[in-house]
Design a protein around this motif. Structure first.
Motif, short mmCIF file in Angstrom:
data_model
loop_
_atom_site.label_atom_id
_atom_site.label_comp_id
_atom_site.label_asym_id
_atom_site.label_seq_id
_atom_site.Cartn_x
_atom_site.Cartn_y
_atom_site.Cartn_z
N ARG A 63 0.91 -1.28 -0.04
CA ARG A 63 0.04 0.10 0.16
C ARG A 63 0.99 1.29 -0.15
O ARG A 63 2.01 1.09 0.25
CB ARG A 63 -1.02 0.11 1.21
CG ARG A 63 -0.09 0.20 2.59
CD ARG A 63 -1.12 -0.03 3.51
NE ARG A 63 -0.58 0.17 5.17
CZ ARG A 63 -0.38 1.11 5.74
NH1 ARG A 63 -0.72 2.52 5.13
NH2 ARG A 63 0.60 1.09 6.99
N GLY A 64 0.23 2.37 -0.27
CA GLY A 64 1.04 3.72 -0.49
C GLY A 64 0.20 4.86 0.43
O GLY A 64 -1.10 4.71 0.22
N ASP A 65 0.72 5.78 0.79
CA ASP A 65 0.04 7.02 1.45
C ASP A 65 1.15 8.10 1.44
O ASP A 65 2.34 7.94 2.08
CB ASP A 65 -0.53 6.57 2.84
CG ASP A 65 -1.18 7.84 3.38
OD1 ASP A 65 -1.82 8.60 2.70
OD2 ASP A 65 -1.11 7.99 4.67
N GLY A 66 0.59 9.18 0.61
CA GLY A 66 1.41 10.38 0.36
C GLY A 66 2.83 9.88 -0.28
O GLY A 66 2.53 9.36 -1.37
N HIS A 68 4.75 7.62 0.93
CA HIS A 68 5.37 6.57 1.64
C HIS A 68 4.91 5.54 1.00
O HIS A 68 3.46 5.48 0.77
CB HIS A 68 5.38 6.62 3.24
CG HIS A 68 6.31 7.49 3.91
ND1 HIS A 68 7.14 7.27 4.72
CD2 HIS A 68 6.20 9.09 3.54
CE1 HIS A 68 7.53 8.47 5.39
NE2 HIS A 68 7.28 9.54 4.45
N VAL A 69 5.36 4.30 1.06
CA VAL A 69 4.88 2.96 0.89
C VAL A 69 5.35 1.93 1.71
O VAL A 69 6.33 2.02 2.54
CB VAL A 69 5.21 2.54 -0.77
CG1 VAL A 69 4.61 3.49 -1.51
CG2 VAL A 69 6.87 2.34 -0.70
N GLU A 76 8.50 -0.07 5.75
CA GLU A 76 8.10 1.33 5.12
C GLU A 76 9.20 1.97 4.59
O GLU A 76 10.36 1.97 4.97
CB GLU A 76 7.62 2.16 6.39
CG GLU A 76 7.11 3.56 6.06
CD GLU A 76 6.69 4.43 7.31
OE1 GLU A 76 6.36 5.47 7.14
OE2 GLU A 76 6.77 3.84 8.17
N HIS A 91 0.48 9.28 -3.05
CA HIS A 91 -0.76 8.43 -3.01
C HIS A 91 -1.71 8.80 -2.20
O HIS A 91 -1.79 9.69 -1.28
CB HIS A 91 -0.14 7.15 -2.43
CG HIS A 91 1.06 6.57 -3.26
ND1 HIS A 91 0.86 5.82 -4.52
CD2 HIS A 91 2.35 6.43 -2.80
CE1 HIS A 91 2.09 5.62 -4.94
NE2 HIS A 91 3.09 5.73 -4.01
N ARG A 92 -3.05 8.50 -2.78
CA ARG A 92 -4.28 8.63 -1.93
C ARG A 92 -4.53 10.08 -1.82
O ARG A 92 -4.95 10.71 -0.84
CB ARG A 92 -4.45 8.12 -0.67
CG ARG A 92 -4.04 6.49 -0.54
CD ARG A 92 -4.10 5.86 0.56
NE ARG A 92 -5.40 5.94 1.28
CZ ARG A 92 -5.62 6.70 2.63
NH1 ARG A 92 -4.34 7.51 3.23
NH2 ARG A 92 -6.75 6.87 3.17
N HIS A 93 -4.32 11.10 -2.89
CA HIS A 93 -4.49 12.34 -2.62
C HIS A 93 -5.85 12.66 -2.59
O HIS A 93 -6.71 12.08 -3.42
CB HIS A 93 -3.97 13.38 -3.90
CG HIS A 93 -3.82 14.78 -3.75
ND1 HIS A 93 -5.02 15.46 -3.98
CD2 HIS A 93 -3.17 15.69 -3.49
CE1 HIS A 93 -4.93 16.61 -3.62
NE2 HIS A 93 -3.58 16.81 -3.16
N PRO A 94 -6.42 13.31 -1.58
CA PRO A 94 -7.93 13.46 -1.05
C PRO A 94 -8.66 13.83 -2.29
O PRO A 94 -9.56 13.45 -2.41
CB PRO A 94 -7.80 14.23 -0.01
CG PRO A 94 -6.55 15.25 0.08
CD PRO A 94 -5.54 13.99 -0.53
#
Length: 458
Positions: A63-66, A68-69, A76, A91-94
Motif C-alpha cells: 500500500r501507499g500513502d502520500g 510513503h509505501v 516502510e 498516493h491517495r491524494h484526497p
C-alpha cells in the motif's frame, strides 16, 4: 578469522548483513517467485522488474500513502519516482480520490460519450493552451503511436525521426525495433525510423537533407536532464516545417511536472502534436494526444480528406480516470504544484550533493536533471556508469528505508522526508567510498548486479 584480521570490505559486508537482518524481505521474495510463475518478467512494466533491484531486495508493495509505501513484509519506505513518475501528488491524494469516488457511483463507461469527456477535454485545453484539440487514451504508447500515424497520414511520408539520446517513446514496433529487444519485429520495420542527436540543429538538418521528402515527423522530449540550448526547440520546429514534416513533443514526463502547461508552455514553443500521461492522472490510467486542430480533425467527422483511424479505445474515456485528470489539473493550478516540485527537488539535490562531497564520492554519486525530475548516476573508479555501483547504492537506500529508481519527487514529500533521505544517502555514500577504496564493489553486493531494461538476453 579474528576481528584483527578483518578488512574494511569484510567489516562493511558484515554491517550490511546485519542491516539486512533487521529487515525481513521473506514475503517479498516469495511473492516475486509467484509473480514470475504467472506474469512474464514478474511485473507488468519492465522498469518495475526485480532485475532492476538488488537480489532479494525487490520489495513487493502492499500500500501507499502520500510519499510513503509499505511492502508485504511491513517495511516502510520513502518513495521516489512513484508509479514511474506518475504519482506526482502522492498516493491517495484526497481531492483526486474524492473526484474518482464521485464518478464511480455514477457509472464508468457508457455507449455514448459522457459529459465528463467534454469537461476533461475543455479543462485540458485550458491547462495546455498551445493545443487546440485533445483525445484521451489509457497509456502513453497508444498516444505516441497515434501521433506518429497521424503525422504519416498528414505528410504522406514513411520515415519517423526520433531523438536517439532519449530513452523511451513507445512499446510499439516503430520504436522497439531500434532497441536490443527487437525480437518478433520484422527487420524492415527498423528501417522506417531514423535518429537524430538532441541539441544539434545542424545534425537534424543533415538528416532531413539525407532523407529529403521522406521524413514525416520529428519526435522528442523537449528536455530531459538539461534545458534545451537557446533557440533549439524553435529552430527544430522551423526546420521540420521547412522540410514539410511535423514536430511532436513527447510530454509523458515533462507534462505538468515541468510546468502546469507542459514543457511547451515552459519553453514557449508549440509543437504540431504532443502527448501527455503519467502525472496527468496521479496514478489513474489516462493519457492524451493533443495538438493543432487542422491535424487532429483528420481523425474526426468534420474533415473531407481521407480518414485516419486515430485513437479508438474502449476504456479511453472511463469517467473516473478523466475525473482524476480534472482534479489533478485543478490541484496543480490551485496549489502551484509544479513550483513546489522544483522547490522540493532543489532541497533534495543540494542535500545529496553535500553528503556525497562529505564522503568523498561527489564525482561518483551524481544528481542530474531538472529539480522536478531528478535522476542519479552511479560511476565507478574510472567515472564510467556502473550497474554494480548502482546496485550497491540501491541496496543501501532500501536497507535505510528509501526506495526508487531515481530521485524524482512528489509534492507529498515533507521536509522530514527529505532530511531522512539525505541521511540515508549519506550512509550509502560512506559504503560507496569504501567500495571504491577496496576496488572490489562485488564484495559489497551479496548478489548479482542490477541490469538494464533493454538487453537482448536475460
Amino acid at each position: 578469522m579474528t576481528n584483527a584480521h578483518l578488512t574494511n570490505a569484510d567489516v562493511t559486508k558484515a554491517d550490511a548483513t546485519k542491516a539486512h537482518l533487521t529487515k525481513s524481505f521473506e514475503k517479498s521474495v516469495a511473492a516475486n517467485k509467484r509473480l514470475h510463475d504467472v506474469i512474464p518478467g514478474g511485473a507488468h512494466t519492465y522498469a518495475k522488474g526485480d532485475d532492476q533491484y538488488p537480489e532479494d531486495l525487490a520489495p513487493v508493495i502492499d500500500r501507499g500513502d502520500g510519499a510513503h509505501v509499505w511492502d508485504v513484509d511491513g517495511n516502510e519506505y520513502i518513495e521516489y519516482g512513484a508509479g514511474l513518475r506518475a504519482v506526482s501528488l502522492g498516493h491517495r491524494h484526497p481531492k483526486v480520490l474524492e473526484a474518482v469516488r464521485r464518478e464511480l457511483d455514477r457509472g464508468s463507461n457508457f455507449v455514448r460519450p459522457s459529459i465528463v469527456e467534454l469537461e476533461a477535454a475543455e479543462r485540458f485545453l485550458t491547462a495546455v493552451p498551445t493545443a487546440e484539440m485533445v483525445k484521451f487514451a489509457k497509456n502513453g504508447s497508444d498516444a505516441t503511436t497515434a501521433a506518429v500515424k497521424l503525422a504519416r497520414a498528414v505528410t504522406g511520408r514513411r520515415l519517423v525521426a526520433l531523438c536517439s539520446d532519449q530513452a523511451f517513446f513507445s512499446i510499439d514496433d516503430w520504436f522497439i525495433a531500434r532497441t536490443p529487444m527487437a525480437a518478433g519485429i520484422p527487420a524492415e520495420i527498423s528501417g522506417l525510423t531514423v535518429g537524430f542527436p538532441y541539441g544539434d540543429l545542424a545534425a537534424a538538418e543533415e538528416l532531413f537533407q539525407r532523407h529529403d521528402g521522406e521524413i514525416a515527423c520529428l519526435i522528442l522530449e523537449a528536455a530531459t536532464q538539461h534545458d534545451p540550448p537557446a533557440g533549439y526547440l524553435a529552430g527544430l520546429r522551423d526546420l521540420a516545417h521547412w522540410y514539410g514534416a511535423l514536430l511532436i513533443f513527447d510530454e509523458m514526463i515533462s507534462g505538468f511536472r515541468f510546468s502546469a502547461s507542459g514543457a511547451q508552455g515552459l519553453y514557449g514553443v508549440a509543437p504540431d502534436l504532443s502527448t501527455f500521461g503519467k502525472a496527468l492522472g496521479n496514478g489513474f490510467a489516462v493519457s492524451a494526444l493533443a495538438g493543432k486542430r487542422e491535424y487532429l480533425e483528420r481523425g474526426g467527422l468534420r474533415d473531407s480528406r481521407e480518414r485516419v483511424f486515430l485513437l479508438s479505445t474502449t476504456h479511453g474515456a472511463e469517467t473516473h480516470s478523466l475525473a482524476a485528470a480534472i482534479a489533478v489539473m485543478d490541484v496543480y493550478a490551485e496549489e502551484g504544484i509544479a513550483e513546489r516540485l522544483h522547490v522540493i527537488g532543489d532541497k533534495l539535490a543540494a542535500g545529496v550533493r553535500a553528503v556525497a562531497a562529505a564522503a568523498g564520492v561527489q564525482d561518483h554519486v551524481v544528481v542530474r536533471g531538472r529539480a522536478s525530475n531528478l535522476v542519479f548516476a552511479t560511476l565507478d573508479e574510472q567515472l564510467a556508469p556502473s550497474q554494480p555501483y548502482r546496485t550497491l547504492f540501491l541496496r543501501e537506500l532500501i536497507l535505510g528505508g528509501v526506495i526508487g529508481p531515481s530521485f524524482v519527487v512528489s509534492s507529498a514529500l515533507t521536509d522530514a522526508d527529505i532530511d531522512r533521505t539525505v541521511e540515508v544517502v549519506g550512509n550509502a555514500c560512506k559504503v560507496y567510498r569504501q567500495a571504491l577504496d577496496a576496488q572490489d564493489v562485488a564484495a559489497f553486493l551479496q548478489g548479482r548486479p542490477v541490469k538494464p531494461v533493454f538487453r537482448t538476453y536475460v
